[in-house]
Design an enzyme around this catalytic site. Structure first.
Site, PDB file in Angstrom:
ATOM      1  N   CYS B  86       0.834  -1.208   0.000  1.00 44.83           N
ATOM      2  CA  CYS B  86       0.000   0.000   0.000  1.00 44.83           C
ATOM      3  C   CYS B  86       0.868   1.258   0.000  1.00 44.83           C
ATOM      4  O   CYS B  86       1.514   1.547  -0.989  1.00 44.83           O
ATOM      5  CB  CYS B  86      -0.962  -0.049   1.194  1.00 44.83           C
ATOM      6  SG  CYS B  86      -2.364   1.073   0.997  1.00 44.83           S
ATOM      7  N   HIS B 203      -3.608  -5.674   0.978  1.00 43.22           N
ATOM      8  CA  HIS B 203      -2.936  -5.919   2.262  1.00 43.22           C
ATOM      9  C   HIS B 203      -2.893  -7.396   2.614  1.00 43.22           C
ATOM     10  O   HIS B 203      -3.838  -7.899   3.225  1.00 43.22           O
ATOM     11  CB  HIS B 203      -3.681  -5.171   3.371  1.00 43.22           C
ATOM     12  CG  HIS B 203      -3.490  -3.698   3.349  1.00 43.22           C
ATOM     13  ND1 HIS B 203      -2.465  -3.058   4.004  1.00 43.22           N
ATOM     14  CD2 HIS B 203      -4.205  -2.715   2.734  1.00 43.22           C
ATOM     15  CE1 HIS B 203      -2.548  -1.748   3.814  1.00 43.22           C
ATOM     16  NE2 HIS B 203      -3.592  -1.513   3.035  1.00 43.22           N
ATOM     17  N   GLU B 205      -1.246  -8.756   4.961  1.00 42.50           N
ATOM     18  CA  GLU B 205      -1.202  -8.944   6.428  1.00 42.50           C
ATOM     19  C   GLU B 205      -2.601  -8.899   7.045  1.00 42.50           C
ATOM     20  O   GLU B 205      -2.794  -9.292   8.189  1.00 42.50           O
ATOM     21  CB  GLU B 205      -0.277  -7.897   7.058  1.00 42.50           C
ATOM     22  CG  GLU B 205      -0.861  -6.499   7.278  1.00 42.50           C
ATOM     23  CD  GLU B 205      -0.911  -5.633   6.004  1.00 42.50           C
ATOM     24  OE1 GLU B 205      -0.685  -6.164   4.895  1.00 42.50           O
ATOM     25  OE2 GLU B 205      -1.204  -4.419   6.129  1.00 42.50           O
TER      26      GLU B 205
END
Lengths: 735, 240
Positions: B86, B203, B205
């Site tokens: 990002c 993302h 994660e």
């Protein structure tokens, strides 16, 4: 020639208040002192019209670690951890400057949370706007949403939940209430106290400018055409600065040197100093010439009243000034000693060698006036209540009614709003926005928390006592639907001008109703905020109490969501299967009628339904759960279908008007589903709680099909079609 | 394997990446303050998401001047793994470690939602345990994810197989409707020619744990570990 208003009047004080100030000081206050009294004695800071009524709220319980009176409330969630939360309004600024008004509203409530030593982990909001046909309302709505989004997203705190209602009473006076939730270890909880005579008083964060002077006074008067001139009283937010401030403050708190910490919000330095000293029973002395500024030539008055954002007052242990400065400088922020804690109970302001204000702390805080207003039942009350809603015709096409309701902005999907909010950062979001409540996991434990905001102002307008009760009950029901046991609530009470007896009556009745519900449901009030004067040109918004609530899931993996899951599952209603027309969204949207009795609520029954629902979830017997609220049973069922992407087939035993059964907003009801082999067990558990339980039908297919016992089809709609109306409504309206 | 997560003022997904490396993968990880200049001892550097310096200018435009970025460039030049997520991706573009630039989403709004991605190549250290062509689900959360590269640069990316992730439908079709921000060629993530630097807008994660309802992102981190194991193996056995 027009007579010039005296200074104190200009600043919003009354003649009696000014007289009282002179008595307290034994002399006339000077310019700076008058300004300080004016902001601290404003409704916004002093709660002078609401204090006697707010005493009705139950505020204690074994889980309460901090009740009202601090920057935020704190409840225990076990394992030495606690949750900190508070909700606050930013209505007036948002009505004038929606983007900055809403953004700084978020900034302010977030500071309240980390001022308690907690890391902010979630933001919620509760928004009220007029009707979207108005270009001005669309401007306000769009501006507020992007203000909240830009500020919260930049901070990296997820906005996980909230609600938006649209009603003409908010056309010129939108409501913007923001809630923040933080997580803290018990031994890290901080308080806003200037303790320890001789300790330094430090101002940290952003430099001080001329923005927002007299914001608190502005928030304590009605809006009018002149309000546009108040635009300079609206502050400008800098979320990047706030992000640095959060990290720096939490890092300093970690070192253990912080004695007290307080955010600078309404009334800026004046209120932060006075409140911290008042709570600690000390005095405070500061020198405004030491305050870092972003503008030249500011007077002591301007420095004391500035509401520049992203600033905190920090009281560290003596000798730890350099340590604090080191940490703040690492984050590129100011940290300046501007004064000391004193023992004489006086708030003394100097500019270099000159004394510019000297006022007893208590005079500014405890001595603030309290008004016992007289309530009067408004004329509309009886008229609306006994208006014969039964005479309205029963519609022929319930499909059309259901689609219209699903497309109505208040009921329609709020995806247009929450997809602009980062709702996943911090990777705790287990149940995302769009359900009854958000669920977050607590890392490193099995626990989770449920978070929600709720409040139906039509009920409160038509019957403030019942409306107040329902606001609390519905918020709790939202939590119970996801499997969370309510721990505590924070309230934001948005009303008109309390000096008007009818408005004060609404306020008092709402608080009475809320208090009653809090007692029975055993949910203490731990923090809150009152916003009066939500009126434009003399017309008040509907009385709007907003309840923000936090609940605990001991095992987060057991959380429940509203969507139907699998074909063949049984659909069961917990609570009464009856009809009710009065005060419903259905009457308002379809018949253009806001009248009739508000649905009754039996709080013991409500508690039983919620306890039962949580027990069923806890035993793993339930596959989905959804609260019946605006739009009644039919809308609740449609939402379950849409969320699950699957249809349902139901047979309802209906007595009387079908519309009252389908769309009436009878309280204390939850739609659940279970696998067929668990049905008996579900019935058994429900009976043990004394909760009515009824099999309504089965999940399956691509349509929502509702028939009565004679087999007559009442609703037959393809889920996809309902979804299109429901999901597309807000985007369509906003273009 | 030792991970380092760069913290710029305004980074806000640093803690999330830390959690995944530490708690989900169980590997050593530390934060690297943006003023650090020495990256010795790290095997993989992550530039996390967030709003570095508030992103008030252009996303990543100021962060690229942080002292640590020179060290990151050197680290990458020596073949170290660099992952930009990002805002981290935006910084890699601004720093010239990856080609192209970011523009505001074509809807002109921030977007936080799940998207579907096609794994265009598994021949990278970051995607080696995905199947080529596999469709995965990952969250996005950005206001400036509209990837742009000049036609020649874009052609080169495509030719070299540097497009790693592309926005697609749940069925794997690369369509305009599946593109959440207007990116050229539906690009969600790219790597450099040497394939040791990856930047992506989604993302991973945020979808690496069961409780969050999606583990498609975990395979990206597991790929890194598996690549590193392979490297170590080569070193120890001396086989190439």
């Amino acid at each position: 020639m027009a007579e010039q208003k005296p200074l104190w009047k200009e600043m919003g004080l009354t003649a009696e208040e000014y007289q009282r100030i002179c008595e307290l000081l034994g002399r006339e206050p000077n310019y700076v002192e008058t300004g300080m009294f004016a902001v601290l004695w404003s409704e916004h800071c002093a709660y002078k019209n609401s204090r006697p009524v707010l005493k009705l709220f139950p505020t204690s319980g074994p889980q309460v670690l901090q009740g009202p009176g601090e920057n935020a409330g704190v409840v225990d969630i076990g394992d030495g951890q606690a949750v900190v939360f508070k909700i606050e309004s930013h209505n007036h600024p948002s009505a004038i400057e929606p983007y900055q008004g809403a953004a700084t509203g978020v900034g302010g409530i977030v500071r309240d949370i980390f001022a308690m030593g907690a890391r902010p982990i979630a933001i919620l909001n509760s928004l009220r706007f007029g009707t979207l046909e108005s270009p001005r309302v669309r401007y306000l709505f769009g501006g507020v949403v992007s203000g909240i989004a830009d500020y919260g997203n930049c901070l990296g705190i997820p906005t996980v939940g909230g609600e938006v209602y649209f009603h003409p009473s908010y056309n010129d006076n939108p409501l913007v209430n923001a809630m923040c939730v933080g997580l803290v270890e018990h031994d890290q909880i901080k308080r806003g106290r200037a303790s320890g005579v001789g300790n330094p008083v430090m101002l940290v964060g952003a430099p001080t400018g001329r923005d927002g002077i007299h914001g608190a006074t502005f928030a304590s008067e009605e809006l009018s055409e002149e309000s546009e001139d108040r635009r300079p009283a609206v502050q400008v937010g800098d979320p990047f600065m706030e992000k640095l401030l959060i990290e720096a403050c939490l890092e300093v708190i970690q070192t253990g040197c912080v004695v007290g910490i307080q955010d600078l919000g309404a009334a800026g330095l004046t209120s932060a100093c006075a409140e911290t000293a008042a709570r600690a029973g000390t005095g405070i002395e500061i020198d405004v010439s030491l305050v870092p500024r972003r503008e030249e030539g500011m007077t002591p008055y301007e420095v004391m009243l500035s509401e520049s954002q992203e600033r905190m007052l920090l009281i560290p242990e003596q000798g730890k000034e350099e340590l604090v400065q080191q940490i703040f400088h690492k984050w590129g922020l100011n940290a300046v000693v501007i004064g000391r804690v004193t023992g004489d109970g006086i708030f003394r302001v100097k500019e270099g060698g000159n004394l510019v204000a000297e006022v007893p702390v208590k005079a500014l805080t405890e001595e603030a006036p309290v008004y016992y207003r007289t309530p009067r039942v408004p004329e509309y009350y009886e008229k609306c209540r006994y208006w014969p809603v039964e005479r309205l015709p029963v519609p022929e096409d319930f499909n059309k009614v259901l689609l219209t309701l699903l497309e109505h902005p208040t009921i329609a999907s709020k995806e247009w709003v929450y997809r602009q909010y980062d709702h996943m950062v911090l990777i705790n979001t287990v149940l995302r926005p769009g359900g009854d409540a958000a669920v977050l996991r607590i890392k490193g434990t099995k626990k989770g928390i449920g978070l929600t905001t709720d409040g139906n102002s039509r009920y409160c307008y038509l019957d403030p006592y019942l409306g107040g009760m329902i606001a609390v009950a519905e918020a709790a029901r939202n939590l119970s639907c996801v499997g969370a046991k309510p721990l505590g609530l924070t309230d934001c009470l948005n009303f008109g001008n309390p000096e008007k007896p009818e408005i004060f009556w609404q306020f008092q009745e709402v608080v009475k109703g809320m208090s009653e519900a809090c007692k029975v449901l055993e949910i203490p009030v731990v923090s809150g905020n009152v916003s009066f004067y939500n009126e434009t040109e003399g017309v008040a918004v509907y009385p709007t109490p907003v309840v923000g609530m936090v609940g605990l899931l001991s095992d987060v993996t057991k959380y429940c969501s509203p969507g139907f899951k699998e074909p063949g599952d049984h659909i069961v209603l917990l609570g009464p299967l009856t009809g009710h027309l009065g005060a419903s969204e259905y009457l308002a949207v379809i018949h253009g009628c806001e009248a009739g009795p508000v649905p009754e609520i039996d709080l013991l029954q409500e508690k039983a339904v919620q306890d039962c629902c949580r027990e069923l979830i806890n035993q793993g017997l339930v596959k989905s759960a959804h609260d019946c609220s605006e739009g009644g049973l039919a809308v609740a069922l449609a939402e379950c279908c849409i969320a699950g992407g699957i249809g349902a087939n139901l047979e309802l035993e209906i007595e009387g008007r079908e519309d009252a059964f389908l769309f009436g907003e009878v309280q204390s009801r939850i739609v659940i589903t279970c696998v067929p082999r668990h049905l008996e067990k579900v019935r058994e558990v429900a009976r043990s709680f004394g909760v009515p339980v009824r099999l309504l039908g089965r999940v399956g297919g691509k349509r929502l099909l509702i028939r009565d016992l004679r087999g007559r089809v009442l609703v037959d709609l393809v889920v996809k079609e309902m979804e299109e109306k429901w999901r597309g409504s807000l985007s369509k309206a906003m273009g | 394997m030792r991970f380092g997560i760069v913290v710029f003022p305004g980074s806000n997904c640093d803690m999330d990446c830390y959690h995944v490396i530490d708690q989900v993968l169980g590997h050593p990880v530390s934060y690297i303050w943006h003023q650090e200049k020495d990256l010795t001892g790290f095997d993989c550097i992550i530039l996390p998401g967030g709003f570095s310096y508030g992103d008030y200018l252009r996303s990543g435009a100021i962060a690229r001047f942080s002292p640590v970025m020179e060290a990151v460039a050197e680290f990458a030049a020596k073949g170290g793994l660099v992952l930009g997520i990002c805002n981290g991706f935006q910084i890699l573009l601004e720093a010239g470690l990856l080609p192209g630039a970011m523009m505001r989403n074509n809807c002109l709004q921030f977007r936080c939602q799940d998207v579907y991605l096609k794994v265009e190549t598994n021949e990278t250290p970051f995607t080696n345990i995905y199947r080529a062509g596999e469709v995965i689900r990952m969250p996005i959360a950005h206001g400036e994810g509209n990837y742009y590269a000049a036609p020649e640069a874009l052609a080169e990316l495509e030719e070299n197989g540097q497009v790693v992730f592309r926005y697609c439908t749940p069925g794997g079709e690369v369509t305009t409707e599946a593109n959440p921000n207007g990116s050229c060629n539906n690009i969600a993530g790219i790597c450099n020619k040497e394939r040791n630097v990856l930047g992506l807008m989604p993302h991973p994660e945020r979808c690496a744990e069961e409780i969050l309802g999606n583990t498609d992102g975990k395979k990206l981190f597991l790929s890194i570990l598996s690549w590193w194991e392979g490297q170590r193996c080569e070193e120890v056995l001396g086989c190439g």
